[in-house]
Design an enzyme around this catalytic site. Structure first.
Site, PDB file in Angstrom:
ATOM      1  N   ASP A   1       0.816  -1.215   0.000  1.00  0.00           N
ATOM      2  CA  ASP A   1       0.000   0.000   0.000  1.00  0.00           C
ATOM      3  C   ASP A   1       0.852   1.268   0.000  1.00  0.00           C
ATOM      4  O   ASP A   1       0.323   2.377   0.045  1.00  0.00           O
ATOM      5  CB  ASP A   1      -0.982   0.001   1.187  1.00  0.00           C
ATOM      6  CG  ASP A   1      -0.280  -0.050   2.538  1.00  0.00           C
ATOM      7  OD1 ASP A   1       0.892  -0.496   2.572  1.00  0.00           O
ATOM      8  OD2 ASP A   1      -0.882   0.367   3.546  1.00  0.00           O
TER       9      ASP A   1
ATOM     10  N   ASP B   1       8.254  10.854   9.745  1.00  0.00           N
ATOM     11  CA  ASP B   1       8.149   9.403   9.704  1.00  0.00           C
ATOM     12  C   ASP B   1       9.346   8.803   8.966  1.00  0.00           C
ATOM     13  O   ASP B   1       9.673   9.227   7.856  1.00  0.00           O
ATOM     14  CB  ASP B   1       6.849   9.061   8.959  1.00  0.00           C
ATOM     15  CG  ASP B   1       6.476   7.591   9.075  1.00  0.00           C
ATOM     16  OD1 ASP B   1       6.088   7.188  10.186  1.00  0.00           O
ATOM     17  OD2 ASP B   1       6.593   6.875   8.068  1.00  0.00           O
TER      18      ASP B   1
ATOM     19  N   GLU C   1      11.501  10.349  13.713  1.00  0.00           N
ATOM     20  CA  GLU C   1      11.004   9.030  14.105  1.00  0.00           C
ATOM     21  C   GLU C   1      11.846   7.966  13.422  1.00  0.00           C
ATOM     22  O   GLU C   1      11.441   7.357  12.446  1.00  0.00           O
ATOM     23  CB  GLU C   1       9.525   8.858  13.736  1.00  0.00           C
ATOM     24  CG  GLU C   1       8.905   7.575  14.285  1.00  0.00           C
ATOM     25  CD  GLU C   1       8.736   6.459  13.257  1.00  0.00           C
ATOM     26  OE1 GLU C   1       8.281   5.382  13.659  1.00  0.00           O
ATOM     27  OE2 GLU C   1       9.052   6.651  12.063  1.00  0.00           O
TER      28      GLU C   1
ATOM     29  N   LYS D   1      -4.103   1.961  13.502  1.00  0.00           N
ATOM     30  CA  LYS D   1      -3.492   2.211  12.198  1.00  0.00           C
ATOM     31  C   LYS D   1      -4.388   1.679  11.078  1.00  0.00           C
ATOM     32  O   LYS D   1      -4.322   2.153   9.945  1.00  0.00           O
ATOM     33  CB  LYS D   1      -2.116   1.518  12.106  1.00  0.00           C
ATOM     34  CG  LYS D   1      -1.023   2.261  12.839  1.00  0.00           C
ATOM     35  CD  LYS D   1       0.249   1.443  12.952  1.00  0.00           C
ATOM     36  CE  LYS D   1       0.935   1.277  11.601  1.00  0.00           C
ATOM     37  NZ  LYS D   1       2.177   0.467  11.746  1.00  0.00           N
ATOM     38  N   TYR D   2      -5.195   0.643  11.397  1.00  0.00           N
ATOM     39  CA  TYR D   2      -5.967   0.001  10.342  1.00  0.00           C
ATOM     40  C   TYR D   2      -7.473   0.057  10.561  1.00  0.00           C
ATOM     41  O   TYR D   2      -8.225  -0.453   9.747  1.00  0.00           O
ATOM     42  CB  TYR D   2      -5.525  -1.461  10.181  1.00  0.00           C
ATOM     43  CG  TYR D   2      -4.027  -1.585  10.040  1.00  0.00           C
ATOM     44  CD1 TYR D   2      -3.403  -1.162   8.866  1.00  0.00           C
ATOM     45  CD2 TYR D   2      -3.243  -2.072  11.084  1.00  0.00           C
ATOM     46  CE1 TYR D   2      -2.028  -1.235   8.750  1.00  0.00           C
ATOM     47  CE2 TYR D   2      -1.873  -2.158  10.960  1.00  0.00           C
ATOM     48  CZ  TYR D   2      -1.262  -1.741   9.796  1.00  0.00           C
ATOM     49  OH  TYR D   2       0.090  -1.802   9.669  1.00  0.00           O
TER      50      TYR D   2
END
Lengths: 668, 668
Positions: free
Chosen positions: B351, B387, B416, B528-529
């Site tokens: 993804d 990120d 991060e 997260k999902y």
């Protein structure tokens, strides 16, 4: 000014590899590391990239005089640290740096292997690899180009197992690493220097002697001719270098008498360091000793016996030195018109006048001081022991040693700076080949281990070559004053085996002379202020021990290095145990010293079998090169017992066990 | 190339002072050290000269934008080491360097004192001094010049005692040090940089939350408006920063389902880090959450409560991101025409599509990525949590952060990067204000002490600001999975008191959510999902503890720093004891934490009374800011007992004993 530059678009933004924390690198590359021919150079660095791609690092080096770089692969040590090693082949300045890049082939090779193991579809993956191989074949030449093109075609078939075999083959891996894509490779921003000197800079035994005391006839002043006569004996003792205190005319004014007394008698010869009289200065020889020609003859005769002559460079004058009249601007004039003599308030050294390095005429002064060295180089002297270099500016040494070594790279300078550590280290960075050390005052097990560790286990060992002296004409240490003959033996063995460079001041050393001025670490009736005569063959002399140890040093390459010393446990604080070995472990020497000059001491040494490549399950033979004794040792702990009155040390050569029970290589 | 230059006569040969081994100096001055306003900068260096003369060292600093230097004297620490300190006054780049010289006046002053004590004749000495003072009076201005001239004349009289009094007087010493002779002074060859940031870069508490789970109504998707409603509660809990995962449209292609499953159901919202869909990319907001205007409103509302909004910068795309069509050159095209998705073989992240930083079009890519930051800066966002920065080139960050900070120096970047230490450190050097750390996995006493020591007791603390997170949406550590409520309390208190910067991912943190995927350190049913709904007021929540600790952090300046943490002995391996104090000791906090979430632990802590300026002979009061308990402690050892189910820690403020028995300053 080295500011961080703002990163601009004008850079190549695709350089993904970072190279940092390079070792060795002295003061950000300001100073070279030191090596001798055949030494290895081990370089480490952090080399890494963003992401998960495979990184390759290479150590690059060249002779400064050549443009062509050599390359050796660096090995990954873990934690982003890499290491590369090469060997110095020639006595010339070398340069090294590091290059690293993200290797697309290795990244692909590793990925396809993992994907294959995970049973993933590899069809497109193979196409990626084929294109990488095709690109490499374009970079390659001759047969390699052709072979790469062929290998690329092999992978195009439908047999996955066969494809994978080609992909992982040694042949492809080697070919691809020979022609890597280095378009976005990163070069470390600095090219670091290696000053290479001749082997004597790294391994040498020095003997210091006052020529004026060298006369075998007690009724007369010793001469350079007496020194010539002494050379065969010195060579037999195994010394490489005969170092002579200043040979120059000595000033009359304020001349010091016996035991440094203020008023010298008529017969007082004065301190050799009070240099210069009407008859001449730093480029003249005291007529009582001989002539400049005699120096040349001494050098020649010594050479025949593989001994070199070192002379003393003491940049200071007696009040009678011709410079004072000819170059008054080189000295400090006081408001009363007198010239400033040397002092360290409240102490005064009235027989010595220092140069004023802050003079407006520093240019002419520097040039004259260089001329002195060149004068003696002209007389074939190549080794200079420099007196008190720490009282002259560092920039002067940077310049002087650079100038001399440019034309005479075989020149060796020994720094006699007994001062604070950072000052001593900075002088070594200036280019001094060797340096006096605190060894002279390090006696206990703890002191010796700490000091030797500090010298050998940090960057210091890259530029500071210790020279261990148990005594000097200035220093008769307490340990020697009270340690009797065993004390001299202990200190000698320590100096000669801990450090690859060492020296003694004789004959007082080998005759175990321990008469000191009261409450001082100075010789009574020091040769600095009077002529002495020594009976070298007096009973109890250490000539045999010294000769034997010098022979052991020559026979054992492990003792030609200092940085390789490692200390190991003994369950007795009076016994010091250390090991020296060559990198390839072909020569291993175990040294055990009883530091107590009064009592027999015993204990169990802990031999690091694994580090030495010895099989813990098998016995091995150690041969004591001092006593010719042999011992069969077994396991990590071995018993030792040392009587200081007989011999306070073992110097043991390890003989590896061979195939059969009785096959020690020693017997072969 | 930084080669050692041969020293030439064209230099000033009379510069006798050497300056080396300057700390802090990051990678030879390649990177700045970091500070916030009111921080001190402590600089040390080896400064020495040849000979025995007196050396003076000064620390020089200036704002980069100004030419004028400020100077502070450096203090001699011994062993040729000197130290100087100054305070940062403004949020701008500073520069520092060092200057040193041989001070002829101080040398003379010390010598004449010693000679006087030794009863030597001083007549000529006084003349030397008078001339030094006369020269200084020429360098001086106004009254100082006149006064120096006068003092010079005083010394000319015949009264030695009076002369000496003038020579050693404070007045003369100060005047002479104000107008020293610096003609041959040495400047350190580098001007070193200090990047100064605002105070939030050094002291901050972060709260991470998924806006889509922020709805109090369990039947609908949370929005930015819900976040606005939550702000007062967050402010009451004492957090400074609300950090939101990516707010952008989420790709449909290869969208991940519940628990990272490969096939997403119709209702699956997808991972917020799969950025970009037809409706827009990194500069758009997912319509379910709201609009860009809502973000601006959230920023405004938060500001009213002294909370700042941090957003996530994840430089990666979903396969549906508009960039893929508009800028195909920014991505890797595979031989079959598909775009390469993210992978870490054999793992695949279908993804996500990474940017290809090795593209020929890297220039336009870099500029676009900068535009994203500038877009959000335009919406008044000043804090960016970045990120996975370690999967983008370091040079890119060097450039990007430099570019942004040039115009927006109040921008804060949090790195991060959970990766290898050298990579994390290099990112910090790139300019990241704060960095994630391994704290998340450091649980035992030994681990915590070793890790915090590594972060605070080396150069690392000059450029790497740790941010301690006990959990993140990606990581539910084993300790929290098994430690129950006490485990969460322990990890929270450690994070918030060991590090001045810390953060939690809530509400799962304050609700002690410990449901993990089997054998993994990942949340079960991770936000997260999927969209979650949390009952923040559920029994057992940690809101009160969190609020109290955040208040304690604000009240105690000692907790505004990280580098000041020091660990001390406790005779129990389950108890960690550390101290934080301000430089002036006006605020001292003792923290004692029971690391065992299951059992009461007790032991004797060893309080370093001397280091804390406490009188060992007198009792002192400690006030537990967690429990409001008070204890009177006496001597170096004190007993502690901590029940993890009640409160696993003390956070004790030390109250110094005042004059009378009962006068603890606490009562005043």
């Amino acid at each position: 000014m080295t500011n961080r530059k703002a990163v601009k678009m004008s850079i190549e933004g695709r350089k993904r590899v970072i190279i940092e924390n390079v070792k060795p690198e002295i003061d950000g590359g300001q100073f070279p590391i030191k090596r001798i021919v055949n030494d290895t150079v081990k370089v480490q660095a952090d080399v890494f990239s963003d992401g998960h791609d495979e990184v390759v690092a290479r150590l690059r080096y060249r002779k400064m005089s050549e443009k062509r770089w050599n390359e050796v692969p660096m090995k990954f040590l873990g934690n982003d640290r890499w290491e590369g090693i090469f060997t110095i082949k020639e006595m010339t300045t070398y340069v090294y740096t590091i290059e690293g890049w993200v290797d697309r082939f290795l990244t692909w090779q590793k990925a396809i292997q993992k994907k294959h193991e995970a049973g993933q579809d590899l069809k497109v993956e193979f196409l990626v690899g084929v294109s990488l191989i095709k690109e490499a074949s374009k970079r390659a030449t001759g047969q390699d180009a052709q072979r790469l093109a062929e290998l690329g075609k092999f992978i195009k078939n439908e047999n996955i197992v066969q494809n994978i075999a080609v992909v992982l083959s040694h042949e492809l891996t080697v070919l691809m690493s020979t022609y890597p894509e280095r378009r976005f490779s990163t070069r470390y921003g600095k090219e670091l220097l290696i000053a290479v000197e001749r082997s004597l800079a790294g391994f040498s035994s020095w003997y210091e002697m006052f020529p004026r005391s060298a006369s075998p006839d007690t009724s007369r002043f010793g001469t350079l001719k007496d020194c010539i006569d002494f050379i065969p004996e010195l060579a037999k003792m195994g010394f490489d270098i005969l170092y002579l205190p200043p040979l120059h005319p000595i000033g009359q004014k304020n001349r010091k008498g016996k035991n440094n007394s203020q008023t010298a008698g008529q017969s007082a010869p004065g301190s050799p360091w009070a240099i210069g009289a009407e008859e001449g200065g730093h480029m003249a020889v005291l007529s009582d000793l001989g002539t400049v020609k005699d120096v040349e003859k001494l050098v020649r005769e010594a050479k025949r016996h593989n001994v070199e002559i070192a002379i003393d460079i003491a940049y200071q004058c007696s009040p009678d030195h011709p410079y004072i009249k000819d170059h008054p601007d080189w000295f400090i004039k006081r408001p009363d018109g007198t010239i400033q003599y040397a002092e360290n308030p409240p102490k005064k050294y009235e027989d010595i006048v220092p140069f004023n390095f802050e003079t407006e005429e520093w240019n002419s002064l520097w040039n004259e001081l260089k001329k002195i060295i060149l004068f003696w180089i002209g007389k074939r002297i190549r080794i200079f022991r420099v007196d008190n270099p720490h009282t002259k500016p560092f920039l002067f040494w940077d310049w002087l040693i650079g100038e001399i070594k440019k034309d005479y790279p075989d020149t060796i300078f020994l720094s006699e700076a007994f001062t604070r550590p950072k000052v001593m280290y900075r002088l070594a960075k200036s280019g001094f080949s060797q340096s006096y050390t605190y060894f002279t005052w390090r006696n206990t097990k703890k002191e010796l281990i700490e000091y030797c560790t500090a010298l050998t286990q940090s960057d210091v060992c890259e530029y500071f070559r210790p020279n261990f002296w148990p005594n000097t004409p200035d220093i008769l240490p307490e340990f020697l004053q009270y340690g009797e003959r065993a004390g001299f033996m202990i200190r000698f063995i320590l100096a000669a085996t801990l450090s690859s460079n060492y020296g003694i001041y004789g004959p007082p050393f080998e005759l175990c002379v321990d008469a000191a001025l009261s409450d001082r670490e100075e010789y009574r009736n020091s040769e600095k202020y009077e002529v002495r005569h020594w009976d070298r063959h007096k009973e109890g002399n250490l000539v045999d021990l010294i000769s034997r140890v010098n022979q052991i040093r020559r026979d054992n390459p492990a003792l030609h290095m200092t940085g390789n010393v490692k200390f190991y446990d003994v369950d007795n604080d009076s016994i010091l145990f250390y090991v020296k070995a060559t990198d390839d472990l072909s020569n291993i020497v175990l040294i055990v010293v009883n530091l107590d000059p009064y009592h027999t001491q015993s204990g169990w040494v802990h031999v690091p079998l694994k580090a030495l490549g010895l099989d813990p399950a098998q016995p091995y033979l150690v041969y004591d090169m001092l006593s010719n004794d042999k011992y069969i040792w077994h396991g990590e702990r071995s018993y030792v017992e040392l009587n200081p009155f007989a011999m306070p040390a073992h110097i043991l050569r390890v003989h590896r066990r061979l195939k059969r029970e009785v096959d020690f290589d020693y017997y072969l």
